[in-house]
Motif scaffolding. Structure first.
Motif, PDB file in Angstrom:
ATOM      1  N   ASP A 172      55.622  39.922  31.175  1.00 33.71           N
ATOM      2  CA  ASP A 172      56.725  40.858  30.993  1.00 33.71           C
ATOM      3  C   ASP A 172      58.052  40.182  31.321  1.00 33.71           C
ATOM      4  N   ALA A 173      59.123  40.946  31.262  1.00 34.92           N
ATOM      5  CA  ALA A 173      60.468  40.398  31.489  1.00 34.92           C
ATOM      6  C   ALA A 173      60.630  39.806  32.889  1.00 34.92           C
ATOM      7  N   ASP A 174      59.823  40.264  33.849  1.00 33.34           N
ATOM      8  CA  ASP A 174      59.885  39.743  35.215  1.00 33.34           C
ATOM      9  C   ASP A 174      58.958  38.552  35.436  1.00 33.34           C
ATOM     10  N   GLY A 175      58.242  38.126  34.394  1.00 29.69           N
ATOM     11  CA  GLY A 175      57.359  36.974  34.502  1.00 29.69           C
ATOM     12  C   GLY A 175      55.966  37.293  35.015  1.00 29.69           C
ATOM     13  N   ARG A 176      55.634  38.588  35.124  1.00 26.76           N
ATOM     14  CA  ARG A 176      54.291  38.976  35.571  1.00 26.76           C
ATOM     15  C   ARG A 176      53.327  38.956  34.386  1.00 26.76           C
TER      16      ARG A 176
END
Length: 128
Positions: free
Chosen positions: A99-103
């Motif tokens: 996702d956008a947070d790198g998760r």
């Protein structure tokens, strides 16, 4: 262009036929299974500096380009598709969605490089 490659020679007979000195074969044998920085020539051959004085030339089937860190490969809707070399299989790439947070949202899957190449040619290749 310099790339990280892993030497993956399966058959030394063709190499041995083309060498002038018997000691040169030992360079290829000692490099096999190891990872090096290599210069990739336009014809696909890789030039690997095995030592400060010695180098080997590898045909396209005698090495695998390695991607050690997760690298962005594109977008799938809201997800970023990332890829890297599969540490369990030199012939495969891992793909995952983050996702956008790198998760990691979509678990990593291992796909053969040959399948990825064929799909890319089929989907995005130009017709004759």
């Amino acid at each position: 262009m310099k790339r990280l490659v892993k030497v993956t020679i399966r058959d030394f007979s063709a190499i041995a036929e083309n060498l002038n000195e018997p000691g040169e074969l030992a360079l290829y044998e000692s490099a096999n299974g190891r990872t090096y920085e290599a210069e990739i020539e336009p014809d696909g051959y890789a030039v690997v500096d095995v030592t400060d004085e010695d180098y080997i030339e590898l045909a396209p089937g005698e090495y695998q380009i390695m991607i050690e860190e997760w690298t962005a490969a594109g977008k799938l809707g809201e997800l970023t598709l990332e890829t890297k070399s599969d540490p369990e299989n030199d012939m495969n790439l891992l793909y995952r969605g983050v996702d956008a947070d790198g998760r990691e949202v979509q678990q990593a899957q291992s796909l053969p490089k040959q399948v990825v190449s064929q799909l890319a040619k089929t989907w995005f290749g130009s017709g004759k």
